[in-house]
Design an enzyme around this catalytic site. Structure first.
Site, PDB file in Angstrom:
ATOM      1  N   ASN A 361      51.699 102.373  80.184  1.00 31.66           N
ATOM      2  CA  ASN A 361      52.907 101.849  81.205  1.00 31.66           C
ATOM      3  C   ASN A 361      53.673 103.243  80.687  1.00 31.66           C
ATOM      4  O   ASN A 361      54.613 103.206  80.219  1.00 31.66           O
ATOM      5  CB  ASN A 361      53.673 100.682  79.809  1.00 31.66           C
ATOM      6  CG  ASN A 361      54.524 100.171  80.141  1.00 31.66           C
ATOM      7  OD1 ASN A 361      55.555 100.615  80.090  1.00 31.66           O
ATOM      8  ND2 ASN A 361      53.972  99.186  80.875  1.00 31.66           N
ATOM      9  N   HIS A 406      57.675 101.638  81.329  1.00 32.43           N
ATOM     10  CA  HIS A 406      58.585 100.903  83.022  1.00 32.43           C
ATOM     11  C   HIS A 406      58.598  99.509  82.168  1.00 32.43           C
ATOM     12  O   HIS A 406      59.294  98.542  82.637  1.00 32.43           O
ATOM     13  CB  HIS A 406      56.330 100.599  83.295  1.00 32.43           C
ATOM     14  CG  HIS A 406      56.427 100.099  84.491  1.00 32.43           C
ATOM     15  ND1 HIS A 406      56.654  98.869  84.558  1.00 32.43           N
ATOM     16  CD2 HIS A 406      56.623 100.699  85.886  1.00 32.43           C
ATOM     17  CE1 HIS A 406      56.406  98.277  85.535  1.00 32.43           C
ATOM     18  NE2 HIS A 406      56.120  99.714  86.502  1.00 32.43           N
ATOM     19  N   CYS A 407      58.372  98.223  81.208  1.00 37.94           N
ATOM     20  CA  CYS A 407      58.691  97.179  80.993  1.00 37.94           C
ATOM     21  C   CYS A 407      60.002  97.273  80.359  1.00 37.94           C
ATOM     22  O   CYS A 407      60.282  96.335  81.158  1.00 37.94           O
ATOM     23  CB  CYS A 407      58.194  96.566  79.115  1.00 37.94           C
ATOM     24  SG  CYS A 407      56.256  96.765  79.466  1.00 37.94           S
ATOM     25  N   MET A 408      60.541  98.699  79.466  1.00 39.36           N
ATOM     26  CA  MET A 408      62.283  98.763  79.666  1.00 39.36           C
ATOM     27  C   MET A 408      62.825  98.876  80.711  1.00 39.36           C
ATOM     28  O   MET A 408      64.172  98.961  80.613  1.00 39.36           O
ATOM     29  CB  MET A 408      62.061  99.704  78.058  1.00 39.36           C
ATOM     30  CG  MET A 408      61.545  99.110  77.357  1.00 39.36           C
ATOM     31  SD  MET A 408      61.941 100.376  75.464  1.00 39.36           S
ATOM     32  CE  MET A 408      61.203 101.991  76.682  1.00 39.36           C
TER      33      MET A 408
END
Length: 417
Positions: A361, A406-408
Site C-alpha cells: 500500500n 495509499h490509504c491515507m
C-alpha cells in the site's frame, strides 16, 4: 485548481489528507473492534509520523489539503451547515425531545468546534452546548445513554481519506461505504466538494450519486457499496476496480455504466480479491508504482478472478470478458508487453507480515517514486532493486490502523501517463 485524476502514477499534484485527531483518542480496548481498528494508536506519535509524511509530500511538489481545515472552512457557510446537519440528524433523530434544539445549537457553534464534532465525535456527557444544559432531564435518549454513548459517534477511519470519495478522470464519486461506522465520512466530503470555495468554483462531474453532489447515499445499501481503496484510474479511458469486502460488483456496474455513458471510459477491469479483513481493499495487495511496474501480494492475486467490462450495444449494457488474470488484463489495457510485478517481502512469513503492515500500500508521487513505511524493509528493498525510488517514512503507529500511504491520501489532481 482543476480537479482530475488520470492515472495511478502520473505526477501527483493535489491530495486530501486527515491528520490524526480526537476520534483516534476515543478508541479503547472495549470499542476498537466496533470502529474497525485492530489495535490502539499512540496518537501523539501518530501525529508526528503523519506530519512527517505530509512534509515529504510537500517537498515533492504535492499540494496537501487537510480535511479538518477544509471542513472548518466549509462550515462558514450556513447552507453547508444545513446540508451536513440535515444529513447527520435526518427527521427526528436523535429523538423528538432534542432533535430540533440540538440542530439549532450546533448551527450556532464556531466552525472549528463543529468540524471537530463531525470527525471527533460528541458524547452525551460532553454536551455543554449553549441551550442543551440539563439534557438528561428532558430526553430519554440522553437519560438512558451509557457513559460512552455518543450523540455524534467519532469517525477514526477519516484518517484513511482515500475511501469516502474517488476522483476518476474529470469527476468524483461520493462513495456509499460498507460499514455503518464510516458512512458519515462520505457526508463530510460531499459537503466540502459542494460548498468549499476551492471546489464550488471548479467545474467537475459527479459520477455517483449521478450528477448530484447533494445526493447523500442512504443507509442500508447492502452490497451496492463502493470504497476508494478499490478504485484505480490506470490511464485515460480505463479504470481498475476491486471486488472486495467493501466494494460490490453491482456498484462497479453502476460506475461503469455512468463512465461509459459519459464517454469517460471504454474499459473497466474488475478483480475479485475475496472478502477478508487482511485485504479489505484492492490497494492492500496491489498498487501501481511506475508506468509498467506494480507491487503485489501473490498470495491473494493468484487466487483472484478478473473480468473486463466494455460498453454493450445498448446504453446500460455491457460486454463481459473473463481474463486470464489481473496481470494479463492490465498489460492489455495499458498496451505494454509485460507488467513488472514486485512481490511482497521475502519468504512466505515475511511476505504475509509485510502485507499485513501495508507493504503493497504505497503512494506514487510521480512515475517510479513512491512513499512507503520504513518497517516493510524487504518489500522496499525489492522495489529499489528494480529501480524504484522509495522514500521511507516512520509508521510504527500509523500502520496500526491497517492503512498505508495509499490509504491515507485522496488524490484530487494527478497527471495521466
Amino acid at each position: 485548481m482543476k480537479p482530475g485524476v488520470y492515472s495511478e502514477v502520473g505526477r501527483l499534484r493535489t491530495v486530501i489528507v486527515h491528520r490524526p485527531d480526537m476520534a483516534l483518542r476515543r478508541l479503547t480496548p472495549s470499542n476498537h473492534d466496533e470502529y474497525l481498528f485492530d489495535e490502539l494508536l499512540w496518537v501523539d506519535r501518530g501525529i508526528e509520523e503523519h506530519d512527517a509524511f505530509t512534509k515529504i509530500l510537500e517537498e515533492n511538489g504535492v499540494e496537501v489539503l487537510r480535511l479538518d481545515r477544509l471542513l472548518e472552512e466549509t462550515l462558514r457557510s450556513g447552507d453547508a451547515r444545513e446540508y451536513i446537519l440535515g444529513g447527520v440528524f435526518p427527521g427526528d433523530a436523535p429523538g423528538v425531545s432534542i432533535a430540533g434544539r440540538l440542530k439549532d445549537a450546533l448551527m450556532e457553534e464556531e466552525p472549528e468546534i463543529l468540524a471537530g464534532y463531525l470527525t471527533g465525535g460528541l458524547a452525551v456527557d460532553e454536551m455543554e452546548i449553549p441551550g442543551m444544559s440539563g439534557i438528561k432531564s428532558r430526553s430519554l435518549v440522553a437519560a438512558a445513554a451509557g457513559p460512552d454513548s455518543y450523540i455524534l459517534p467519532p469517525l477514526p477511519n477519516t484518517l484513511f481519506s482515500r475511501d469516502p470519495s474517488s476522483w476518476i478522470f474529470g469527476g468524483v464519486t461520493i462513495n456509499p461505504m460498507y460499514w455503518h461506522v464510516r458512512r458519515r465520512e462520505a457526508l463530510n466530503v460531499s459537503a466540502i466538494y459542494r460548498y468549499h470555495p476551492e471546489f464550488s468554483k471548479s467545474s467537475f462531474e459527479c459520477w455517483h450519486p449521478k450528477g448530484d453532489l447533494a445526493g447523500v447515499p442512504p443507509p442500508g445499501y447492502g452490497r451496492n457499496t463502493l470504497e476508494g481503496g478499490d478504485i484505480m484510474p490506470l490511464k485515460k479511458g480505463c479504470v481498475l476496480a476491486g471486488i472486495s469486502e467493501r466494494t460490490g460488483s453491482g456498484m462497479i456496474e453502476n460506475l461503469a455504466s455512468t463512465l461509459f455513458a459519459g464517454d469517460e471510459a471504454e474499459r473497466i477491469v474488475a478483480c475479485d480479491i475475496g472478502r477478508d479483513r487482511s485485504h479489505m481493499h484492492l490497494d492492500t495487495v496491489f498498487t501501481m508504482i511506475n508506468e509498467d511496474t506494480a507491487t503485489a501480494y501473490p498470495g491473494v492475486l493468484e487466487k483472484s478472478r478478473t473480468w473486463s467490462l466494455f460498453p454493450g450495444d445498448v446504453e446500460g449494457t455491457f460486454r463481459i470478458r473473463e481474463e486470464a488474470g489481473l496481470v494479463p488484463a492490465i498489460e492489455d489495457a495499458l498496451g505494454i508487453d509485460a507488467l513488472n510485478i514486485i512481490p511482497t517481502g521475502g519468504d512466505r512469513y515475511e511476505a504475509e507480515r509485510e502485507q499485513w503492515d501495508d507493504g503493497n500500500n504505497v503512494l506514487a508521487v510521480r512515475p517510479g517514486v513512491v512513499v512507503a513505511y520504513r518497517r516493510n524493509a524487504r518489500t522496499n528493498k525489492s522495489m529499489e532493486k528494480e529501480g524504484i525510488d522509495v522514500i521511507e517514512i516512520e509508521g510504527c503507529e500509523l500502520s496500526r490502523g491497517r492503512g498505508g500511504t495509499h490509504c491515507m491520501t485522496c488524490p484530487v489532481t494527478r497527471d495521466g501517463i
